[in-house]
Design a protein around this motif. Structure first.
Motif, PDB file in Angstrom:
ATOM      1  N   ARG A  46       0.801  -1.235   0.000  1.00  0.00           N
ATOM      2  CA  ARG A  46       0.000   0.000   0.000  1.00  0.00           C
ATOM      3  C   ARG A  46       0.834   1.285   0.000  1.00  0.00           C
ATOM      4  O   ARG A  46       0.283   2.377   0.110  1.00  0.00           O
ATOM      5  N   SER A  47       2.138   1.181  -0.147  1.00  0.00           N
ATOM      6  CA  SER A  47       2.947   2.417  -0.111  1.00  0.00           C
ATOM      7  C   SER A  47       2.545   3.366  -1.243  1.00  0.00           C
ATOM      8  O   SER A  47       2.475   2.983  -2.406  1.00  0.00           O
ATOM      9  N   SER A  48       2.300   4.630  -0.877  1.00  0.00           N
ATOM     10  CA  SER A  48       1.923   5.637  -1.875  1.00  0.00           C
ATOM     11  C   SER A  48       3.137   6.358  -2.426  1.00  0.00           C
ATOM     12  O   SER A  48       3.060   7.028  -3.450  1.00  0.00           O
ATOM     13  N   GLY A  49       4.249   6.274  -1.702  1.00  0.00           N
ATOM     14  CA  GLY A  49       5.442   7.030  -2.101  1.00  0.00           C
ATOM     15  C   GLY A  49       5.564   8.368  -1.376  1.00  0.00           C
ATOM     16  O   GLY A  49       6.585   9.046  -1.476  1.00  0.00           O
ATOM     17  N   LYS A  50       4.518   8.760  -0.604  1.00  0.00           N
ATOM     18  CA  LYS A  50       4.522  10.108  -0.004  1.00  0.00           C
ATOM     19  C   LYS A  50       5.729  10.342   0.910  1.00  0.00           C
ATOM     20  O   LYS A  50       6.322  11.410   0.895  1.00  0.00           O
ATOM     21  N   MET A  51       6.081   9.331   1.728  1.00  0.00           N
ATOM     22  CA  MET A  51       7.189   9.520   2.671  1.00  0.00           C
ATOM     23  C   MET A  51       8.489   9.804   1.899  1.00  0.00           C
ATOM     24  O   MET A  51       9.221  10.751   2.198  1.00  0.00           O
ATOM     25  N   GLY A  52       8.755   8.974   0.888  1.00  0.00           N
ATOM     26  CA  GLY A  52       9.998   9.133   0.125  1.00  0.00           C
ATOM     27  C   GLY A  52      10.016  10.413  -0.697  1.00  0.00           C
ATOM     28  O   GLY A  52      11.040  11.103  -0.768  1.00  0.00           O
TER      29      GLY A  52
ATOM     30  N   ILE B 239      18.657   6.822   1.733  1.00  0.00           N
ATOM     31  CA  ILE B 239      17.503   6.685   2.632  1.00  0.00           C
ATOM     32  C   ILE B 239      16.487   5.762   1.952  1.00  0.00           C
ATOM     33  O   ILE B 239      15.914   6.111   0.917  1.00  0.00           O
ATOM     34  N   MET B 240      16.296   4.585   2.518  1.00  0.00           N
ATOM     35  CA  MET B 240      15.385   3.601   1.896  1.00  0.00           C
ATOM     36  C   MET B 240      13.996   3.718   2.518  1.00  0.00           C
ATOM     37  O   MET B 240      13.677   3.040   3.500  1.00  0.00           O
ATOM     38  N   ALA B 241      13.174   4.586   1.939  1.00  0.00           N
ATOM     39  CA  ALA B 241      11.789   4.715   2.409  1.00  0.00           C
ATOM     40  C   ALA B 241      10.854   3.801   1.619  1.00  0.00           C
ATOM     41  O   ALA B 241       9.677   3.670   1.967  1.00  0.00           O
ATOM     42  N   ALA B 242      11.375   3.200   0.559  1.00  0.00           N
ATOM     43  CA  ALA B 242      10.527   2.336  -0.289  1.00  0.00           C
ATOM     44  C   ALA B 242      10.098   1.098   0.481  1.00  0.00           C
ATOM     45  O   ALA B 242      10.831   0.602   1.339  1.00  0.00           O
ATOM     46  N   ALA B 243       8.911   0.628   0.144  1.00  0.00           N
ATOM     47  CA  ALA B 243       8.424  -0.644   0.695  1.00  0.00           C
ATOM     48  C   ALA B 243       8.685  -1.702  -0.378  1.00  0.00           C
ATOM     49  O   ALA B 243       7.883  -1.885  -1.305  1.00  0.00           O
TER      50      ALA B 243
ATOM     51  N   ILE C 169      17.857  -5.080  -0.647  1.00  0.00           N
ATOM     52  CA  ILE C 169      18.679  -4.010  -1.240  1.00  0.00           C
ATOM     53  C   ILE C 169      19.541  -3.350  -0.156  1.00  0.00           C
ATOM     54  O   ILE C 169      20.745  -3.141  -0.321  1.00  0.00           O
ATOM     55  N   LEU C 170      18.878  -3.029   0.962  1.00  0.00           N
ATOM     56  CA  LEU C 170      19.563  -2.306   2.029  1.00  0.00           C
ATOM     57  C   LEU C 170      20.684  -3.147   2.641  1.00  0.00           C
ATOM     58  O   LEU C 170      21.800  -2.645   2.866  1.00  0.00           O
ATOM     59  N   ALA C 171      20.396  -4.433   2.870  1.00  0.00           N
ATOM     60  CA  ALA C 171      21.430  -5.299   3.450  1.00  0.00           C
ATOM     61  C   ALA C 171      22.621  -5.378   2.485  1.00  0.00           C
ATOM     62  O   ALA C 171      23.780  -5.399   2.916  1.00  0.00           O
TER      63      ALA C 171
ATOM     64  N   GLY D 198      17.650   3.224   7.088  1.00  0.00           N
ATOM     65  CA  GLY D 198      16.564   2.320   6.723  1.00  0.00           C
ATOM     66  C   GLY D 198      15.281   2.762   7.393  1.00  0.00           C
ATOM     67  O   GLY D 198      15.287   3.605   8.299  1.00  0.00           O
ATOM     68  N   PHE D 199      14.185   2.221   6.926  1.00  0.00           N
ATOM     69  CA  PHE D 199      12.902   2.379   7.601  1.00  0.00           C
ATOM     70  C   PHE D 199      12.511   1.011   8.136  1.00  0.00           C
ATOM     71  O   PHE D 199      12.909  -0.008   7.571  1.00  0.00           O
ATOM     72  N   ALA D 200      11.751   0.976   9.210  1.00  0.00           N
ATOM     73  CA  ALA D 200      11.174  -0.281   9.668  1.00  0.00           C
ATOM     74  C   ALA D 200       9.670  -0.064   9.740  1.00  0.00           C
ATOM     75  O   ALA D 200       9.190   0.777  10.503  1.00  0.00           O
TER      76      ALA D 200
ATOM     77  N   ASP E   1      16.835  -4.853  15.506  1.00  0.00           N
ATOM     78  CA  ASP E   1      17.366  -6.028  14.806  1.00  0.00           C
ATOM     79  C   ASP E   1      17.762  -5.656  13.369  1.00  0.00           C
ATOM     80  O   ASP E   1      18.812  -6.070  12.865  1.00  0.00           O
ATOM     81  N   LYS E   2      16.932  -4.817  12.717  1.00  0.00           N
ATOM     82  CA  LYS E   2      17.219  -4.438  11.319  1.00  0.00           C
ATOM     83  C   LYS E   2      18.477  -3.573  11.226  1.00  0.00           C
ATOM     84  O   LYS E   2      19.237  -3.677  10.269  1.00  0.00           O
ATOM     85  N   ILE E   3      18.694  -2.701  12.232  1.00  0.00           N
ATOM     86  CA  ILE E   3      19.918  -1.870  12.215  1.00  0.00           C
ATOM     87  C   ILE E   3      21.130  -2.789  12.154  1.00  0.00           C
ATOM     88  O   ILE E   3      22.045  -2.576  11.352  1.00  0.00           O
TER      89      ILE E   3
ATOM     90  N   ALA F 280      11.657   4.048  12.578  1.00  0.00           N
ATOM     91  CA  ALA F 280      10.656   3.012  12.830  1.00  0.00           C
ATOM     92  C   ALA F 280       9.268   3.634  12.825  1.00  0.00           C
ATOM     93  O   ALA F 280       9.041   4.663  13.451  1.00  0.00           O
ATOM     94  N   ASN F 281       8.365   3.026  12.065  1.00  0.00           N
ATOM     95  CA  ASN F 281       6.963   3.476  12.135  1.00  0.00           C
ATOM     96  C   ASN F 281       6.037   2.285  12.296  1.00  0.00           C
ATOM     97  O   ASN F 281       6.165   1.272  11.631  1.00  0.00           O
ATOM     98  N   ASP F 282       5.104   2.435  13.255  1.00  0.00           N
ATOM     99  CA  ASP F 282       4.099   1.393  13.485  1.00  0.00           C
ATOM    100  C   ASP F 282       2.979   1.665  12.480  1.00  0.00           C
ATOM    101  O   ASP F 282       2.195   2.604  12.644  1.00  0.00           O
TER     102      ASP F 282
ATOM    103  N   PHE G  91       1.424   3.882   5.835  1.00  0.00           N
ATOM    104  CA  PHE G  91       1.048   3.937   4.421  1.00  0.00           C
ATOM    105  C   PHE G  91      -0.011   4.988   4.109  1.00  0.00           C
ATOM    106  O   PHE G  91      -0.927   5.214   4.903  1.00  0.00           O
ATOM    107  N   VAL G  92       0.105   5.608   2.946  1.00  0.00           N
ATOM    108  CA  VAL G  92      -0.918   6.432   2.275  1.00  0.00           C
ATOM    109  C   VAL G  92      -1.210   7.781   2.935  1.00  0.00           C
ATOM    110  O   VAL G  92      -1.309   8.796   2.241  1.00  0.00           O
ATOM    111  N   VAL G  93      -1.328   7.843   4.256  1.00  0.00           N
ATOM    112  CA  VAL G  93      -1.725   9.099   4.911  1.00  0.00           C
ATOM    113  C   VAL G  93      -0.637  10.175   4.723  1.00  0.00           C
ATOM    114  O   VAL G  93       0.497   9.872   4.382  1.00  0.00           O
TER     115      VAL G  93
ATOM    116  N   SER H 124       3.221  15.995   9.923  1.00  0.00           N
ATOM    117  CA  SER H 124       3.080  15.828   8.473  1.00  0.00           C
ATOM    118  C   SER H 124       4.325  15.099   7.962  1.00  0.00           C
ATOM    119  O   SER H 124       5.403  15.205   8.561  1.00  0.00           O
ATOM    120  N   LYS H 125       4.182  14.387   6.834  1.00  0.00           N
ATOM    121  CA  LYS H 125       5.356  13.690   6.283  1.00  0.00           C
ATOM    122  C   LYS H 125       6.436  14.690   5.864  1.00  0.00           C
ATOM    123  O   LYS H 125       7.626  14.369   5.871  1.00  0.00           O
ATOM    124  N   GLU H 126       6.029  15.923   5.551  1.00  0.00           N
ATOM    125  CA  GLU H 126       7.017  16.956   5.223  1.00  0.00           C
ATOM    126  C   GLU H 126       7.871  17.261   6.458  1.00  0.00           C
ATOM    127  O   GLU H 126       9.089  17.342   6.390  1.00  0.00           O
TER     128      GLU H 126
END
Ligand code: PMT
Length: 404
Positions: free
Chosen positions: A209-215, A270-274, A304-306, A319-321, A333-335, A345-347, A355-357, A378-380
């Protein structure tokens, strides 16, 4: 980021003057206080009352306007402002300012102010291409005035070519860039955004569901703050970027290759992609028919990140989690597993996050285990704090010196 900013909006006389009403709306919506200055000919296209109503401030059209009894109008406005934007800027106002003529309020204001001045020209294609206009612009640029390139398209006179007022979002982006610190100058940041798509057959795919907004927000804010930005983006519908090189891709493998091909000189990733962790083991060449049961065999995609974390010349890695439980444990663990410098990290189950918002709620954790918690933003704004953190950690490392 425009909250509390004082913007002067100069409107000169062209048909695109109606579009500066939209620019005013956007500026005020984002928290700026706007004072509008119109040339006499601009008032032939749009009434000052429109700008006055929408800005909530008196509109100045007269060089002899007085504000507080002791203040000279143009000096008072010029000294209060953070930025002056002229949109549309006609060939006439550009010519006057380039040649030191200050015979109306707007041209006088430009001469009286010390704040950044941004011109967004709009005029007939031949006028735009004329040597005299181009020379005036070159002279003004040399004197540190800033210019937007007009857009191409059908002009009000019916001609198709360059000369339309730049997109309002592009002007907004440039205004924010001029008001931002240049603290990422010299950085070359590669940012990934959006989902990947893994084809099952010609009609179906595995995605998320990633919209791309964060990246995309990260890319826009990094560019505004002076970084050279490369955005590697999976399929994402809703964005345009200005001044940013976008490398489009679909699958995780394409994203890995695109990142690999663009790493030269990159100082941070910066890997914001899902990125899809799995892809169908086989891709059907025809649309799979609905007959009986069907099961899909998957195989893992590259991490990719690893992969970046294993490089001897690894750039600063963020990275993002995206987690649905045990946020901190998984992020930490991902770090380690991916050899990152920092993780966001985002829940993604929390309201307003993920996602999306247009907002997110993040925790930033660095490789020493230091954690900073942020409220819903805001994501900005989130992009801004992530970039602040990168600068902070890099500075700390510089001070500490190389680890032996
Ligand atoms: O795009 P939006 O709608 O704005 O939503 C934003 C977001 C929720 C997508 C974003 O904030 C986010 O969390 N992005 C990372 C999503 C993710 O894939 O997280 P992960 O925990 O599965 O992966 C950990 C990290 O490894 C991520 O940086 C990811 O980009 C990277 N990864 C994952 C898998 C893979 N095969 N290769 C990778 O590089």
């Amino acid at each position: 980021m425009l909250q509390g900013k004082e913007i002067l909006l100069g409107v000169s006389g062209g048909i695109a003057a109606y579009k500066s009403v939209l620019l005013l709306r956007e500026l005020t919506k984002q928290g700026a206080n706007v004072n509008v200055i119109m040339t006499q000919s601009a008032t032939e296209f749009v009434g000052p009352l429109t700008f006055q109503t929408l800005s909530g401030n008196p509109v100045t059209t007269d060089i002899f306007t007085l504000f507080a009894s002791s203040e000279i109008g143009h000096v008072a406005l010029a000294s209060r402002a953070d930025l002056l934007v002229i949109a549309p800027a006609t060939a006439n106002i550009i010519g006057k300012i380039a040649n030191g003529i200050a015979d109306d309020f707007l041209s006088t204001m430009v001469m009286a102010t010390r704040v950044p001045v941004l011109f967004a020209p709009a005029m007939n294609t031949n006028m735009w291409a004329s040597l005299v206009v181009q020379k005036n612009i070159a002279n003004l640029k040399e004197m540190n005035y800033h210019f937007m390139e007009p857009a191409e398209g059908e002009l009000a006179c019916g001609v198709i070519g360059r000369g339309k007022l730049a997109d309002i979002d592009a002007i907004m982006d440039e205004i924010k860039a001029l008001l931002s610190p240049d603290d990422l100058k010299g950085e070359k940041i590669l940012i990934s955004a959006g989902p990947t798509e893994e084809a099952i057959d010609p009609a179906r795919c595995l995605t998320n569901r990633s919209s791309g907004k964060m990246g995309y927000n990260l890319a826009a804010v990094a560019r505004r703050r002076g970084a050279e930005v490369i955005l590697v983006a999976g399929p994402s519908a809703e964005f345009e970027t200005w001044g940013i090189e976008v490398v489009h891709c679909n699958t995780a493998i394409e994203m890995a290759n695109a990142i690999d091909a663009n790493l030269e000189g990159v100082t941070s990733v910066i890997m914001a992609a899902a990125v899809a962790d799995f892809r169908p083991a086989k891709q059907a060449s025809e649309k799979i028919k609905r007959d009986g049961n069907y099961s899909l065999e998957l195989e893992p995609n590259p991490d990719i990140l690893a992969g970046l974390g294993r490089r001897s010349d690894k750039p600063f890695l963020v990275g993002f989690a995206a987690e649905t439980s045990k946020l901190l444990a998984h992020a930490k663990d991902k770090i380690k597993r991916k050899n990152l410098d920092m993780i966001v990290a985002n829940d993604v189950t929390a309201p307003g996050a993920g996602f999306v918002v247009d907002t997110n709620i993040i925790k930033i954790i660095d490789r020493d285990g230091q954690m900073t918690d942020f409220p819903l933003m805001s994501k900005e704004k989130v992009a801004g704090v992530i970039l602040d953190h990168i600068i902070k950690l890099k500075n700390q490392r510089r001070l500490r010196g190389p680890v032996s």
